[in-house]
Design an enzyme around this catalytic site. Sequence first.
Site, PDB file in Angstrom:
ATOM      1  N   HIS A 158      -9.336   0.999   5.193  1.00 53.39           N
ATOM      2  CA  HIS A 158      -7.989   1.447   5.786  1.00 53.39           C
ATOM      3  C   HIS A 158      -7.998   2.626   6.972  1.00 53.39           C
ATOM      4  CE1 HIS A 158      -3.654   2.716   6.721  1.00 53.39           C
ATOM      5  NE2 HIS A 158      -3.704   1.780   6.066  1.00 53.39           N
ATOM      6  N   GLY A 181       2.999   2.634  10.555  1.00 52.34           N
ATOM      7  CA  GLY A 181       3.745   4.088  10.633  1.00 52.34           C
ATOM      8  C   GLY A 181       4.439   4.201  11.818  1.00 52.34           C
ATOM      9  N   GLU A 231      -6.660   4.911   7.925  1.00 47.54           N
ATOM     10  CA  GLU A 231      -6.726   5.818   7.522  1.00 47.54           C
ATOM     11  C   GLU A 231      -7.482   6.725   6.685  1.00 47.54           C
ATOM     12  OE1 GLU A 231      -2.843   5.986   5.916  1.00 47.54           O
ATOM     13  OE2 GLU A 231      -1.924   5.489   7.659  1.00 47.54           O
ATOM     14  N   SER A 264       3.815  -1.413  10.235  1.00 50.19           N
ATOM     15  CA  SER A 264       5.832  -1.637  10.827  1.00 50.19           C
ATOM     16  C   SER A 264       5.633  -2.567  10.244  1.00 50.19           C
ATOM     17  CB  SER A 264       5.418  -1.934  12.291  1.00 50.19           C
ATOM     18  OG  SER A 264       4.684   0.185  12.272  1.00 50.19           O
ATOM     19  N   GLU A 282      -5.009  -4.378  10.935  1.00 46.22           N
ATOM     20  CA  GLU A 282      -3.641  -3.502  10.958  1.00 46.22           C
ATOM     21  C   GLU A 282      -4.064  -2.820  12.380  1.00 46.22           C
ATOM     22  OE1 GLU A 282      -2.350  -2.945   6.422  1.00 46.22           O
ATOM     23  OE2 GLU A 282      -3.393  -1.268   7.037  1.00 46.22           O
ATOM     24  N   ASN A 337       1.131  -0.939  -0.060  1.00 41.39           N
ATOM     25  CA  ASN A 337      -0.478   0.382  -0.297  1.00 41.39           C
ATOM     26  C   ASN A 337       0.876   1.334  -0.401  1.00 41.39           C
ATOM     27  OD1 ASN A 337      -2.032   2.299   0.305  1.00 41.39           O
ATOM     28  ND2 ASN A 337      -2.653   1.519   2.380  1.00 41.39           N
ATOM     29  N   LYS A 350       0.017   4.352  -0.562  1.00 41.84           N
ATOM     30  CA  LYS A 350      -1.059   5.629   0.261  1.00 41.84           C
ATOM     31  C   LYS A 350      -0.601   6.774  -0.636  1.00 41.84           C
ATOM     32  CE  LYS A 350      -0.199   3.484   4.267  1.00 41.84           C
ATOM     33  NZ  LYS A 350       0.288   3.366   6.206  1.00 41.84           N
TER      34      LYS A 350
HETATM   35  P1  13P Z   1       2.899   0.642   7.860  1.00 39.51           P
HETATM   36  O1  13P Z   1       3.795  -0.744   6.823  1.00 39.51           O
HETATM   37  O2  13P Z   1       3.935   1.833   7.424  1.00 39.51           O
HETATM   38  O3  13P Z   1       3.705   0.738   8.761  1.00 39.51           O
HETATM   39  O4  13P Z   1       2.283   1.257   6.694  1.00 39.51           O
HETATM   40  C1  13P Z   1       1.050   0.206   7.155  1.00 39.51           C
HETATM   41  C2  13P Z   1      -0.144   0.307   6.269  1.00 39.51           C
HETATM   42  O5  13P Z   1      -1.359   0.964   6.862  1.00 39.51           O
HETATM   43  C3  13P Z   1      -0.401  -0.831   5.081  1.00 39.51           C
HETATM   44  O6  13P Z   1      -1.517  -0.773   4.904  1.00 39.51           O
END
Ligand code: 13P
Length: 246
Positions: free
Chosen positions: A93, A170, A95, A209, A164, A7, A9
């Site tokens: 997601h 992150g 976010e 992560s 997640e 992903n 983003k």
């Molecule tokens: P990170 O791997 O940057 O922690 O993000 C995970 C994520 O949100 C994947 O959709």
Amino acid sequence: MKLIAANWKMNLTPSQTKEYFEKFLPLVEGIKDREILICPPFTSLCVANEILRDKWVKLGAQNFHYEAKGAYTGEISLIMLKEFDISYVIVGHSERRWIFGESDELINKKLTAALQYGIRPILCVGERIEEREAGLTFKVVETQIRIALSGLEAYTDSLDIAYEPVWAIGTGNPATPEDAQLVHAFIKELLFGINPNHRGETRVLYGGSVNPQNSSEFLKMKDVDGLLVGGASLDPESFAKIVKSF
Ligand code: 13P
């Protein structure tokens, strides 16, 4: 087959996408025993689709609107995405939930649309830190899944789920593989409870992560059927290492 998904983003322009695949594709050449998925931003879908045509690496979208078309300024529909040979869409997601205010009810509408259009959704679920500390992890995950699948109970085999935990995204602070395993096993059990005819075809991915150093530990877990990788997927070498880590 395990699913290793990237992903990106809001990262990488179309020209950076081209450079990425020039490095990434030779590194994963010939790998056919696992599914590799890249979910770039909308603006990179066209170039990515041209590069990935006839390739074994699949393309997914990070978001979409549930209506087919209409007066929804700034939105993208599944009909539009289908022209880029999208195999998967990410839905819910964290976010989208916590920055853009997506509710479980909206996520349910999106899931309904994705299933209607025959694009396999990856439904993201996970608890926030205060919910974890209050011992609510399983309850939160169950509620998110039950509302997302409301009216779609017969289709539990037609989607994948990504666990997640919000506090792990992150932050460089992943869940332990053992904690992830507990939640993944719970999610799989829950699906059999939601749909009496569930066949167990839903993969449960871990995200939060993940990096080339820890990916194999997650993939060793019985109910970790893949990974959804954010930050570490932006570098082609690091994502290729994750793809090849089992
Ligand atoms: P990170 O791997 O940057 O922690 O993000 C995970 C994520 O949100 C994947 O959709």
